[in-house]
Structures are given as C-alpha cells and as structure tokens.
Design an enzyme around this catalytic site. Structure first.
Site, short mmCIF file in Angstrom:
data_model
loop_
_atom_site.label_atom_id
_atom_site.label_comp_id
_atom_site.label_asym_id
_atom_site.label_seq_id
_atom_site.Cartn_x
_atom_site.Cartn_y
_atom_site.Cartn_z
N HIS A 215 55.13 -51.76 50.66
CA HIS A 215 54.82 -53.18 50.78
C HIS A 215 55.91 -54.12 50.28
O HIS A 215 55.84 -55.33 50.46
CB HIS A 215 53.52 -53.52 50.03
CG HIS A 215 53.70 -53.60 48.53
ND1 HIS A 215 53.57 -52.52 47.72
CD2 HIS A 215 54.01 -54.64 47.72
CE1 HIS A 215 53.79 -52.88 46.46
NE2 HIS A 215 54.08 -54.16 46.43
C1 UD1 Z 1 52.69 -59.49 45.83
C2 UD1 Z 1 53.70 -59.61 44.69
C3 UD1 Z 1 54.35 -58.26 44.46
C4 UD1 Z 1 53.31 -57.18 44.25
C5 UD1 Z 1 52.28 -57.20 45.36
C6 UD1 Z 1 51.17 -56.22 45.06
C7 UD1 Z 1 54.87 -61.77 44.47
C8 UD1 Z 1 56.13 -62.50 44.73
N1 UD1 Z 1 54.77 -60.56 45.03
O1 UD1 Z 1 53.41 -59.15 46.99
O2 UD1 Z 1 55.18 -58.32 43.32
O3 UD1 Z 1 53.96 -55.94 44.21
O4 UD1 Z 1 51.73 -58.51 45.50
O5 UD1 Z 1 50.44 -55.86 46.17
O6 UD1 Z 1 54.01 -62.28 43.78
N2 UD1 Z 1 48.13 -60.77 52.76
C9 UD1 Z 1 46.92 -60.65 53.40
N3 UD1 Z 1 45.80 -60.57 52.63
C10 UD1 Z 1 45.81 -60.63 51.27
C11 UD1 Z 1 47.05 -60.76 50.64
C12 UD1 Z 1 48.20 -60.83 51.38
O7 UD1 Z 1 46.85 -60.59 54.61
O8 UD1 Z 1 44.73 -60.53 50.64
C13 UD1 Z 1 49.36 -60.81 53.58
C14 UD1 Z 1 49.76 -62.22 54.01
O9 UD1 Z 1 50.29 -62.13 55.29
C15 UD1 Z 1 50.84 -62.58 53.02
C16 UD1 Z 1 51.51 -61.23 52.76
O10 UD1 Z 1 50.46 -60.28 52.82
O11 UD1 Z 1 51.74 -63.53 53.53
C17 UD1 Z 1 52.21 -61.15 51.41
O12 UD1 Z 1 51.32 -61.51 50.33
P1 UD1 Z 1 51.92 -62.08 48.94
O13 UD1 Z 1 50.83 -62.18 47.95
O14 UD1 Z 1 52.72 -63.29 49.21
O15 UD1 Z 1 52.96 -60.99 48.52
P2 UD1 Z 1 52.80 -59.41 48.43
O16 UD1 Z 1 53.77 -58.81 49.38
O17 UD1 Z 1 51.38 -59.02 48.53
N1 UDP Z 2 46.34 -49.45 44.91
C1 UDP Z 2 45.04 -49.42 45.42
N2 UDP Z 2 44.89 -49.27 46.76
C2 UDP Z 2 45.94 -49.15 47.63
C3 UDP Z 2 47.26 -49.20 47.09
C4 UDP Z 2 47.42 -49.37 45.73
O1 UDP Z 2 44.07 -49.50 44.66
O2 UDP Z 2 45.71 -49.01 48.83
C5 UDP Z 2 46.52 -49.60 43.47
C6 UDP Z 2 47.37 -48.54 42.84
O3 UDP Z 2 46.58 -47.42 42.49
C7 UDP Z 2 47.94 -49.27 41.63
C8 UDP Z 2 48.12 -50.70 42.13
O4 UDP Z 2 47.23 -50.81 43.25
O5 UDP Z 2 47.04 -49.25 40.55
C9 UDP Z 2 49.52 -50.97 42.54
O6 UDP Z 2 49.56 -52.18 43.23
P1 UDP Z 2 50.61 -52.50 44.39
O7 UDP Z 2 51.19 -51.25 44.93
O8 UDP Z 2 49.92 -53.41 45.34
O9 UDP Z 2 51.69 -53.40 43.64
P2 UDP Z 2 52.87 -53.16 42.58
O10 UDP Z 2 52.41 -52.21 41.55
O11 UDP Z 2 54.06 -52.68 43.35
O12 UDP Z 2 53.14 -54.52 42.06
#
Ligand code: UD1
Ligand code: UDP
Length: 383
Positions: A215
């Site tokens: 992601h």
């Molecule tokens: C965010 C965090 C990242 C973290 C990740 C965990 C920042 C800058 N990034 O990244 O550090 O590792 O969360 O998962 O804060 N979207 C949906 N539904 C949701 C959420 C997101 O469809 O419930 C889609 C949207 O298209 C959105 C994209 O995912 O634009 C990215 O979401 P965003 O929260 O901006 O960043 P992440 O890539 O999720």
């Molecule tokens: N996780 C989850 N479901 C998923 C993928 C990740 O519950 O489909 C959990 C995972 O076990 C961990 C946390 O989400 O506890 C990690 O979050 P993510 O990978 O979204 O973000 P990051 O740690 O890179 O910020």
C-alpha cells in the site's frame, strides 16, 4: 487525569487498542480517555471492524475528514482537533506512529500547550520523500513524552540532540525519551493466543501460502515499481499460493498503473487470491499460518518478525532495522531479482529454536506489556 487520543488510519486504531484495553482493565480510576477519530480511514473494513473486534471504546468525536491531498487533509484535522482540545482541556494528547493524523494531533496540541505523548517515537527511514518521515520528525520535535519501541529509535533521537535525562515534570523544552518496547507486540501476543491455528474464510490451517500486502504510496503510485512488484508476485505464484488482502489505495491504483496483460496474469491466476482488507484477527491468523510474508507495510513486517515468519520488505530501507540485521527480513525494494532471490533464500531457511527466538524478540521489542509502562509514565509525569 483526562487524555485525548487521536487516531485515524488503520494501524493507529490497532495500536491504540492496546492502551485503551490497559486503561479499561487497570487504570480506569486514574485515566479518562477520550477518543478522536479523524476519519482518515473510513471504509468499514479499514476502521469500524477494528473497534468491534478489539473492543475499543467508541470515539467521542469523528472529524469525518476522509481522503484529500496532504495539506487539505492535515489542515482539516488540525482545525477539528484544536476545537476539541479547547473544549475538553485534557492533560495530554496521545498520538501513534507517523500518519497525517499523527502530525495533525501533534501540531494542534503543541500550539496550545497541551503536552503531546508520541507512541512509536524516534523511527527514521532517513528518506524525507516519505510523507511518514516528515510526520515523525515533526511529531517527535513537539512532544513532551516520547516512547521509543526500539533501541534504534531511541538512538536516533539521541543523535538528533534529545537528552537522555528523565525528569519528574517534563515539558515542551525538556521532553522525556523512553525506550519501552513495542506496543504492537502487546496486541500480537494477546490476540495470537486467541487465533492461533484457526482458519479464516481465506485459508485453512496449515495451508501452504505466502501472505502479501502492498500500500505504500511510493509503490502504488509508480508504474515501474508496481509493475515490478506484481511481476515478482506472478513469478512466485508459480511455486506458492499467495493471499493478498488489498488496501483500497492499491485497488484504486492497479488499473491505472499496470498493463492489461499483467492485470490479466494477476486476476486469472488460480494461485493469487486477492481478498478485501482483512480484520485484525483474520490478519493475525493469516500471518500466523503463512510460510512467509511479502509486504511494504511497517506494521506487517514487524508482525512477521513477532510471529517468526521470514519477510520480504518491498522497500529500499526500513525503520525496523533490527529484523533485517537478525536476518529475518530482506529489503528487496521493488527489484524483481532481489524479490525472487529473497523468496528462494527464505524457502530454504531453517527455523530457529522457539525459546531462543523469544529471548531475542524480548531484547529487541520488549515483553508485550509496553502499554502498562506507558500508562504509568503518563500518570506519574503529566497527571
Ligand atoms: C495512510 C498513511 C500511511 C499508513 C497507511 C496505513 C499518511 C500520509 N499515510 O496511507 O502512513 O501506512 O495509512 O494503511 O497518513 N481509501 C479508501 N478508503 C479508506 C481509506 C483510504 O478508499 O477507508 C483510499 C482513498 O482512495 C485514498 C487512498 O486510499 O485516497 C489513500 O488513503 P490515505 O489515508 O490518504 O493514505 P494511505 O495510503 O491509506
Ligand atoms: N492489517 C489488517 N488487515 C489488513 C492489513 C493489515 O488488520 O488487511 C493490520 C496489520 O496486522 C497491522 C496493521 O494493520 O497490525 C498495519 O497497518 P498498515 O499495513 O495499513 O499500515 P502501516 O503499518 O504500514 O502504517
């Protein structure tokens, strides 16, 4: 004392559950916790599922910020959090990790002189093109209590000029830095006992598969990198089944970034099982029963280590340097040769003696009771 906890993204909801559980079970007479959800993640399987499953108290406020550009998203969060802090007047604000929700909490609270407690402090990738690196550095620099999960994190802060000295009444100009273990291990140990060897709708016990998550924006938003990663996955799927819980960001970007031919090879591949984002209990179960993990997630690479699974990290570097140093993970970047070589290397790797491994894990990440230390320290220094 009253604390406000700011969460917003999936990993923060999961991390915060460990502290909330400890407050409810042991410190409910001393700490009142108010939860603010920024709404950064909002899909049911990216947010609500964790509240139900991990028994997190319902948030008192949800800012409903949603998906926006970095500036707009962070600005809306700061505005909303500031209003809540003015109203609630807590003794401290607690933030986790390195997302935009972390940054917004740190800025809103520090500007109006509410002490900031940063859990997962000190981590650095030394790459300021990562949005998370900017968020971490800023959050650390306005925090009053900094809880580092690893020695590497603690050392980073010392190199940046933070003081080793611990005072009874820390403040903005004299923060306290602690090396206290990793709060995510609290959850992994607590919940893996409940899920060990169970199956999910997607796997059976003792299935022979590799778990994969992708992601990170540096991978999803770059055609070459995302193509390389999926080309490697298609290659590995010739030998092993792959289960891939798909982050919404990756789901959105795949059709834009990958060729029609590669998409077909992925979607029609009987050995690649793409599933919706998993719940936490499903995820722990999928990790527990996997043979190996391939990921660019910070949390998942750590959980791979906690559960003694070899991990291929789809990044050029990692903040969790210990797991690479101990040869349980390889940073393979988005390089097809490095990823497939790491796969071959790990397939043939013998498993370490469990007792020996648990000792090593404790040295690196603590004993799974970090939340208790954090609660006690907050009460003693800010209460
Ligand atoms: C965010 C965090 C990242 C973290 C990740 C965990 C920042 C800058 N990034 O990244 O550090 O590792 O969360 O998962 O804060 N979207 C949906 N539904 C949701 C959420 C997101 O469809 O419930 C889609 C949207 O298209 C959105 C994209 O995912 O634009 C990215 O979401 P965003 O929260 O901006 O960043 P992440 O890539 O999720
Ligand atoms: N996780 C989850 N479901 C998923 C993928 C990740 O519950 O489909 C959990 C995972 O076990 C961990 C946390 O989400 O506890 C990690 O979050 P993510 O990978 O979204 O973000 P990051 O740690 O890179 O910020």
């Amino acid at each position: 004392m009253k604390i406000v906890t700011v969460i917003g993204a999936r990993p923060q909801i999961i991390k915060a559950s460990a502290l909330s559980r400890k407050i409810q079970n042991k410190f409910s007479d001393k700490i009142e916790e108010i939860i603010v959800h920024t709404g950064q993640h909002y899909d049911e399987n990216m947010s609500q599922v964790f509240f139900s499953e991990l028994q997190i108290p319902k948030e008192k406020y949800n800012l409903g910020v949603g998906s926006l550009s970095h500036g707009k998203q962070t600005a809306k969060m700061i505005e909303g959090i500031e209003d809540i802090l003015q109203k609630e007047q807590p003794e401290a604000l607690v933030i986790y990790g390195d997302t935009n929700s972390t940054l917004a909490g740190a800025i809103a609270a520090s500007k109006i002189h509410i002490p900031v407690v940063h859990i997962e402090a000190g981590l650095r990738s030394f790459d300021k093109r990562m949005p998370e690196e900017i968020n971490r550095i800023t959050a650390d620099n306005v925090s009053t209590l900094l809880f580092c999960p690893t020695k590497a994190g603690y050392d980073n802060l010392m190199h940046e000029g933070f003081a080793e000295t611990i005072t009874n009444r820390p403040d903005f100009n004299n923060p306290n830095v602690y090396l206290c273990g990793d709060i995510m291990l609290d959850n992994t140990l607590y919940f893996s006992k409940q899920t060990y060897q169970q199956s999910t709708p997607y796997n059976k016990t003792n299935d022979n598969y590799i778990l994969c998550t992708i992601h990170r924006n540096s991978n999803t938003d770059d055609k070459q990198r995302l193509s390389n990663i999926f080309t490697s996955i298609v290659e590995i799927a010739k030998y092993k089944k792959i289960i891939l819980p798909l982050h919404p960001r990756t789901k959105k970007m795949m059709p834009q970034m990958l060729s029609a031919n590669l998409l077909k090879q992925i979607n029609e591949n009987p050995n690649i099982q793409i599933i919706p984002p998993a719940s936490y209990l499903e995820m722990i179960c999928l990790e527990n029963n996997s043979q190996m993990i391939i990921t660019d997630s910070g949390g998942v690479q750590k959980e791979a280590y906690f559960l003694q699974k070899p991990c291929i990290i789809l990044r050029p570097q990692t903040e969790w340097v210990e797991i690479v140093e101990h040869k349980m993970a390889i940073t393979a970047d988005a390089d097809i040769n490095k990823i497939t070589d790491a796969f071959t290397q790990f397939l043939n790797m013998p498993k370490k003696n469990t007792e020996e491994f648990c000792k090593q894990r404790e040295t690196l990440f603590g004993n799974g009771n970090t939340s208790e230390f954090i609660c006690q320290t907050i009460i003693e220094t800010l209460g």
